[in-house]
Design an enzyme around this catalytic site. Structure first.
Site, PDB file in Angstrom:
ATOM      1  N   TYR A 149      30.271  46.270  63.762  1.00  0.00           N
ATOM      2  CA  TYR A 149      29.895  46.927  62.517  1.00  0.00           C
ATOM      3  C   TYR A 149      28.390  47.113  62.502  1.00  0.00           C
ATOM      4  CZ  TYR A 149      28.472  47.029  57.588  1.00  0.00           C
ATOM      5  OH  TYR A 149      27.876  47.342  56.393  1.00  0.00           O
ATOM      6  N   GLU A 232      26.646  53.310  57.042  1.00  0.00           N
ATOM      7  CA  GLU A 232      27.390  52.294  57.787  1.00  0.00           C
ATOM      8  C   GLU A 232      28.492  52.924  58.623  1.00  0.00           C
ATOM      9  OE1 GLU A 232      30.791  50.048  55.676  1.00  0.00           O
ATOM     10  OE2 GLU A 232      29.172  50.088  54.198  1.00  0.00           O
TER      11      GLU A 232
END
Length: 416
Positions: A149, A232
């Site tokens: 991530y 993100e």
């Protein structure tokens, strides 16, 4: 302790100065939830990323079942992913009112879209009445051998928002070695050594390390280019899941992006308020609030609650207030049949209180106000404002401060 009202109204707070970038990465998938800024649908975020050199999976967006079937045919993939396009997170763990479980499906059968498009989906982040799914993303599926991530965020210590979300905190507490942070000087930009270090922290080696560093740099440059508060991707390096949040203060120079704003999930009254630069959130009480400034608006809602009353709304007038805006605000407030009193709380620093007073008197006479009106004014040109209100002939109850105003508003409603 703050009341639940603050939590509901908090989504309208705005970020202030942009000062420093912040990179956060982890070897587990995490979810960040923001309620503060413009957010795009996932497919819109992915398009922005793809247009700026960030690698994303192949995908199409479908408004109808036939379009979903055609998209799957064009992808010609062994498996596809069908993803409901709504702003709320937690799509994969909830249920459609069609009976289909989950808003994200790894499948070989695109006909599942029949149970998604046009149906409502409930998640932890959607309203009680659910959110209707009008679009699905049809994307090529890949086997993921390892999840990573990556997020580019603003840093609170440099006057920007921090990395947040329960999952981040849980990962940081249980496996702190899996969370890596790299502060970037917004004036110097990201250095190759920083990008290489973050790529290495994420476990990329050999040629993949350089590829990851290149993608990381492109994400950071995108972050700056579009005036974002958060970018993100998950997983990194090929993006399957994307989210971009924006600073509303950047709207004047990011008009193309803000034109993409999907307001279909908003309440109609919120969209109407936005036309006049009013920030409105409906609540379930009977005391309408008319306030300048998001922080003061939340404080007003809370102090009503703490004095035994229930606010009917959160309403922030913003900065450059005009009489017409005041009139429209009263139009919205009085349209709510539950409202039994209106509390005006203005601390006029950059706002001329006389403008507020003229707007109030005009609105009250033209709309034939039928409920009690309580007014607390402080700040610029207050003497002129008080004179306007005193000479208006309206039955206005004045208050000396916020506490006094809240108590009088609650008492007024209690008498009914």
């Amino acid at each position: 302790m703050a009341s639940p009202v603050a939590a509901q109204a908090g989504k309208l707070l705005r970020a202030l100065a942009l000062r420093s970038g912040f990179l956060v990465a982890g070897s587990q998938a995490v979810q960040l939830t923001s309620r503060r800024w413009l957010r795009l649908q996932e497919y819109q975020s992915k398009r922005l990323m793809s247009n700026n050199g960030v690698r994303v999976q192949r995908f199409f967006v479908a408004d109808t079942v036939n379009e979903a079937l055609e998209a799957a045919k064009r992808l010609n993939a062994k498996e596809i992913v069908l993803k409901a396009q709504i702003l709320a997170g937690g799509r994969g763990k909830r249920v459609f009112n069609s009976g289909l479980k989950g808003g994200v499906h790894l499948t070989k059968d695109p006909k599942l879209a029949k149970q998604m498009i046009g149906y409502n989906l409930v998640t932890k982040q959607t309203p009680k009445e659910d959110v209707k799914v009008n679009k699905v993303m049809v994307a090529e599926a890949f086997d993921i051998s390892r999840e990573t991530y990556l997020a580019v965020l603003m840093d609170r210590s440099c006057n920007g928002p921090p990395p947040g979300g329960v999952d981040v905190e849980e990962v940081a507490a249980s496996n702190p070695e899996l969370i890596f942070k790299e502060q970037i000087d917004i004036f110097e930009g990201i250095k190759d050594s920083q990008a290489q270090r973050m790529a290495e922290n994420l476990g990329f080696v050999g040629p993949l390390k350089s590829q990851a560093a290149d993608q990381l740099t492109k994400l950071y440059n995108l972050f700056l280019k579009i005036g974002a508060t958060q970018v993100e991707v998950n997983p990194f390096v090929v993006c399957f899941d994307a989210k971009i949040n924006f600073d509303d203060n950047a709207e004047f120079r990011q008009k193309d992006i803000f034109a993409m704003d999907d307001k279909s999930e908003n309440e109609p009254i919120e969209n109407e308020a936005a036309k006049y630069d009013l920030k409105y959130i409906g609540l379930d009480g009977n005391i309408a609030c008319f306030v300048k400034g998001a922080g003061l608006a939340m404080a007003t809602c809370d102090i009503i609650f703490l004095n035994g009353g229930k606010p009917a709304n959160f309403l922030d007038l913003g900065g450059g207030v005009k009489e017409a805006q005041v009139y429209q605000a009263f139009t919205l407030l009085t349209a709510n049949p539950k409202v039994e009193a209106i509390l005006v709380n203005i601390f006029g620093s950059i706002v001329n209180c006389a403008i507020i007073a003229n707007g109030i008197t005009k609105a009250c006479w033209e709309l034939e106000l039928k409920v009690p009106l309580l007014v607390r004014l402080e700040g610029t040109n207050i003497q002129e404002a008080q004179k306007i209100l005193n000479n208006s002939g309206l039955p206005i109850t004045s208050a000396i401060d916020l506490e006094d105003a809240a108590k009088k508003a609650v008492a007024t409603v209690a008498k009914k």
